[in-house]
Design a protein around this motif. Sequence first.
Motif, short mmCIF file in Angstrom:
data_model
loop_
_atom_site.label_atom_id
_atom_site.label_comp_id
_atom_site.label_asym_id
_atom_site.label_seq_id
_atom_site.Cartn_x
_atom_site.Cartn_y
_atom_site.Cartn_z
N ARG A 33 0.83 -1.21 0.00
CA ARG A 33 0.00 0.00 0.00
C ARG A 33 0.86 1.25 0.00
O ARG A 33 1.78 1.38 0.81
N GLY A 34 0.57 2.17 -0.87
CA GLY A 34 1.29 3.43 -0.91
C GLY A 34 2.37 3.49 -1.97
O GLY A 34 2.91 4.57 -2.24
N LEU A 35 2.71 2.36 -2.58
CA LEU A 35 3.68 2.39 -3.67
C LEU A 35 2.99 2.85 -4.94
O LEU A 35 1.86 2.43 -5.22
N ASN A 36 3.66 3.70 -5.71
CA ASN A 36 3.06 4.10 -6.98
C ASN A 36 3.44 3.10 -8.07
O ASN A 36 4.23 2.18 -7.84
N VAL A 37 2.89 3.27 -9.23
CA VAL A 37 3.07 2.31 -10.33
C VAL A 37 4.54 2.15 -10.70
O VAL A 37 5.02 1.02 -10.89
N SER A 38 5.28 3.24 -10.78
CA SER A 38 6.69 3.13 -11.18
C SER A 38 7.50 2.40 -10.11
O SER A 38 8.42 1.63 -10.44
N GLN A 39 7.17 2.59 -8.83
CA GLN A 39 7.88 1.88 -7.77
C GLN A 39 7.59 0.38 -7.83
O GLN A 39 8.50 -0.44 -7.68
N VAL A 40 6.32 0.02 -8.03
CA VAL A 40 5.96 -1.39 -8.13
C VAL A 40 6.63 -2.02 -9.36
O VAL A 40 7.13 -3.15 -9.29
N THR A 41 6.67 -1.29 -10.46
CA THR A 41 7.32 -1.78 -11.67
C THR A 41 8.80 -2.03 -11.43
O THR A 41 9.36 -3.05 -11.84
N GLU A 42 9.46 -1.10 -10.74
CA GLU A 42 10.88 -1.25 -10.42
C GLU A 42 11.11 -2.46 -9.50
O GLU A 42 12.03 -3.26 -9.71
N LEU A 43 10.25 -2.63 -8.50
CA LEU A 43 10.35 -3.77 -7.59
C LEU A 43 10.16 -5.08 -8.36
O LEU A 43 10.94 -6.02 -8.19
N ARG A 44 9.14 -5.14 -9.19
CA ARG A 44 8.90 -6.35 -9.99
C ARG A 44 10.10 -6.66 -10.89
O ARG A 44 10.48 -7.83 -11.04
N LYS A 45 10.72 -5.63 -11.47
CA LYS A 45 11.87 -5.82 -12.34
C LYS A 45 13.04 -6.42 -11.56
O LYS A 45 13.68 -7.38 -12.01
N GLN A 46 13.33 -5.87 -10.37
CA GLN A 46 14.42 -6.39 -9.56
C GLN A 46 14.17 -7.85 -9.17
O GLN A 46 15.08 -8.67 -9.21
#
Length: 169
Positions: A33-46
């Motif tokens: 909760r609270g992560l924006n789309v670009s942060q979630v995308t970066e996390l998924r990429k890692q």
Amino acid sequence: MANAKVIESKQAAVDAVTSKLKESATTVVADYRGLNVSQVTELRKQLREAGVEFQVLKNTLVRRATAAAELTELNEVLTGPTAIAFGANDAVAPAKILSDFAKKNDALKIKGGVVEGRVVSVDQIKALADLPSREGLLSMLLSVLQAPVRNFALAVKAVADKGEGEASA
């Protein structure tokens, strides 16, 4: 007829999560909760680069899977939005990546997880994250295994150098 298909698809989803819970070396449950789309995308990429599968799942579905996998202690952390990282190959990678990401992004909260079939706390996940990666551990082991041979070689060279010094004098 439609209900039978829906029930069948939900059961297939539960079965898939159950098998991932059983087969994963490490499973980490987090609140995103609270992560924006670009942060979630970066996390998924890692996570993807490390071979870790990351899914946002419904808590009811995961509770059924934990019951089937006999990991019902995990149900305590299944509240609110839940994202789960399944690490099949490297036991440290999911914990390390999520822990490092949580340090940089306060919105990501680690709730708990499963390591080698045992439900573990947030503190245990963070302790796992502090361990070196598999490659780091292997290089440390290799260094320890090479040390006696290296020391022997240095001793032989020192004796040979000493012998040459005495022969020339």
